[in-house]
Design an enzyme around this catalytic site. Structure first.
Site, PDB file in Angstrom:
ATOM      1  N   ASP A 277       0.595  -1.085   0.379  1.00 41.54           N
ATOM      2  CA  ASP A 277      -0.142   0.081  -0.242  1.00 41.54           C
ATOM      3  C   ASP A 277       0.830   1.343   0.644  1.00 41.54           C
ATOM      4  OD1 ASP A 277      -1.760   2.397   0.554  1.00 41.54           O
ATOM      5  OD2 ASP A 277      -2.122   1.485   2.606  1.00 41.54           O
TER       6      ASP A 277
ATOM      7  N   ASP B  29     -12.710   5.775   0.569  1.00 37.95           N
ATOM      8  CA  ASP B  29     -11.611   5.323   1.022  1.00 37.95           C
ATOM      9  C   ASP B  29     -10.909   6.697   0.755  1.00 37.95           C
ATOM     10  OD1 ASP B  29      -8.535   4.668   1.178  1.00 37.95           O
ATOM     11  OD2 ASP B  29      -8.516   4.245  -0.734  1.00 37.95           O
TER      12      ASP B  29
ATOM     13  N   LYS C 245       2.839  11.800  -3.528  1.00 36.40           N
ATOM     14  CA  LYS C 245       1.610  11.274  -4.569  1.00 36.40           C
ATOM     15  C   LYS C 245       1.470  12.134  -5.012  1.00 36.40           C
ATOM     16  CE  LYS C 245      -1.081   7.090  -3.742  1.00 36.40           C
ATOM     17  NZ  LYS C 245      -1.761   6.045  -2.471  1.00 36.40           N
TER      18      LYS C 245
ATOM     19  N   GLU D 163      -7.121   0.586  -4.838  1.00 32.93           N
ATOM     20  CA  GLU D 163      -7.209   0.443  -3.229  1.00 32.93           C
ATOM     21  C   GLU D 163      -8.264   0.277  -2.915  1.00 32.93           C
ATOM     22  OE1 GLU D 163      -5.840   4.385  -2.141  1.00 32.93           O
ATOM     23  OE2 GLU D 163      -3.652   4.341  -2.825  1.00 32.93           O
TER      24      GLU D 163
END
Length: 561
Positions: A6, A168, A68, A145
């Protein structure tokens, strides 16, 4: 060895599937969570994770985080005298996770399944794969994800058909996926999201409130102090779980400020962010052709879902309580289970997993508006949220008299204006000269679960065809650049594993020294000097006892603040 990773905005985790179950792997400091932070010291030593996070507070211009969000872009982060792209920084995080896994498992780790936000575009997915390559990993699959979280939640539930919405909200990105479980099939029906919305934004709202209440203009606060304020604001944000009226305390230019920000005030200030959460939710439900009442279960994933205002928002919207899963580890566990599926582990239930194409794929065409031809029009070929793998063919015709070639632009996005979408490449094919509209061309798009897009363009009258394969979008780095950067990263001097705890403790001490005054500062100074003296002895037993002593001193002081 194949591992599941992850790669998060705030924290990253690595896990594996062995002995019939997923297993989280601790890092060199004994924690499952490795902060996604990279720093470079003056001597060029690269720090990763918790140590880099602590260093970044003292040296804000020599560290990078939340990178990210910049995956797949041209942005460069400056760390001291070094420039790095997001995929290089992510590569360093992945390399650290790889080393931790090898140390823990006692064998070489050379393959990985890496999770990405469901709403990542092709450039971002390609950059993630490149980050894995820079870390010395062969990326066997990129998994969404929310899908990974759903796997962690759903695998092994026998004879239970249900529709599940995965919400999420991580540190920097937001995803929503709607999935259906039936028999041994997990089918994704729709995905949506916002790649620039996460827990960091909720922290910034709290910091802004604190500054406004104390009449402090943000531009008057230096970056080093702002980093400390963000850290404090994040701690206060987390305290809303147990306290509806927490107090935020901070020192700015020698003056101490104490301010109570109630949960009600905070929720009101976060209203624009909550509205941004609402739109992808509504879109995914609409794309899945469902009513809210038809969703059987809500699963919250990502550390930011611990926020009471986020949980309350979900409860009010869906009129039910979400399922309890560990929001920090669910994605890594799901990625590890996917490893077990890929390896066909006999201890795991055979599950058929289907996913969807997150964005519409199409091309540019000219259309007749009833009066004249209009260029720059987007023609969808594979609509967003189409189950993959999928193949679709669209026939187009020449737009001009005596046209001798057709240029097919490969586009990704949702805008009706072609140039507003992302260009993934193009194909040019020759056609016989003929009147407008007489020559027909078939365009076939084939998209698979590994974000691999194959485009075939065929001229029907001649049989001439051209093909191109787009592997997760065009690369921002050429093969030569990747090779060059791989060599550069391999020679970077990383902080030795055995010194990590000591380094982290000393950085924490330096930070607390700067944050305190008078007697507490003197105590920290003496404790640090004593520990440095013990370090010089190179006696492991003495160093361990010295580390425990300094840690207790710092804990006592930090708990009093």
């Amino acid at each position: 060895m194949l591992v599941g990773i992850d790669l998060g905005t705030t924290n990253s985790l690595v896990a594996c599937f062995r002995n019939g179950e997923p297993e989280l792997i601790p890092n060199r400091l004994g924690s499952f969570l490795t902060p996604s932070v990279v720093a470079v010291e003056e001597d060029g030593t690269v720090l990763i994770g918790e140590t880099a996070k602590e260093y970044s507070i003292l040296h804000p211009f020599s560290a990078a985080k939340v990178f990210k969000r910049s995956m797949g872009t041209d942005r460069e982060f400056i760390l001291g005298n070094r420039k790095m792209r997001a995929e290089e920084l992510s590569g360093l995080i992945l390399r650290s996770l790889k080393e931790d896994a090898e140390k823990y498992l006692g064998e070489e780790v050379n393959e990985a399944i890496i999770s990405v936000p469901a709403y990542f575009n092709e450039f971002q997915r390609k950059a993630t794969k490149q980050a894995g390559e820079l870390a010395g990993l062969e990326v066997k699959r990129i998994i969404n994800e929310p899908t990974a979280a759903a796997i962690a939640y759903g695998v092994g539930l026998d004879d239970k058909d249900e529709t599940c919405l995965v919400f999420d909200l991580g540190g920097g990105t937001f995803d929503v996926s709607i999935l259906e479980f039936y028999k041994n099939i997990m089918e994704v029906h729709a995905v949506a999201g916002d790649n620039y919305l996460g827990g960091e934004d909720f922290t910034e709202v709290l910091l802004k409130l604190f500054l406004e209440k104390n009449l402090i203009a943000p531009e008057t606060v230096d970056q080093k102090t702002m980093n400390r304020l963000m850290k404090t604001a994040d701690q206060v944000k987390c305290s809303y779980v147990n306290d509806a009226e927490p107090e935020m305390t901070a020192t700015i230019d020698g003056a101490e400020y104490k301010t109570v920000i109630t949960l009600e005030e905070y929720e009101k200030a976060c209203a624009p962010l909550l509205e941004r959460l609402r739109k992808p939710l509504e879109r995914s439900i609409r794309d899945a052709n469902l009513k809210v009442s038809e969703i059987d279960r809500i699963v919250l994933v990502g550390g930011a879902t611990r926020l009471p205002i986020v949980r309350n928002f979900v409860i009010k919207l869906f009129k039910r309580f979400p399922s309890n899963v560990d929001p920090d580890t669910a994605i890594a566990v799901g990625a590890a289970i996917q490893c077990g599926m890929k390896l066909r582990d006999r201890d795991i239930q055979e599950v058929v997993l289907t996913d969807v194409c997150p964005f519409t794929l199409g091309t540019e065409v000219s259309v007749d508006n009833g009066y004249f031809d209009v260029d720059n029009h987007y023609l969808p070929i594979i609509e967003r949220n189409t189950v993959i793998p999928v193949s679709r063919t669209q026939t187009v015709y020449t737009a001009h008299d005596n046209q001798t070639r057709v240029r097919v632009k490969i586009l990704q996005g949702e805008s009706r204006i072609a140039t507003n979408n992302i260009s993934l490449g193009e194909i040019i094919v020759p056609v016989p000269s003929a009147p407008k509209g007489q020559e027909a061309v078939d365009i076939t798009y084939t998209y698979d679960v590994n974000s691999l897009l194959e485009v075939v363009v065929k001229v029907l009258s001649t049989g001439v065809s051209r093909k191109v394969v787009v592997q997760g979008g065009e690369s921002k780095l050429s093969d030569e650049e990747i090779e060059e950067r791989l060599k550069k990263l391999s020679y970077l001097k990383q902080n030795p594993r055995d010194d990590e705890e000591n380094k982290l403790l000393l950085l924490r001490g330096e930070r607390l020294y700067e944050e305190t005054v008078d007697m507490e500062r003197s105590m920290i100074d003496r404790a640090i000097m004593e520990f440095e003296r013990i370090l010089d002895s190179q006696d492991r037993d003495k160093i361990k006892k010295g580390r425990e002593t300094l840690s207790k001193v710092l804990d006592d002081i930090e708990n009093r603040q």
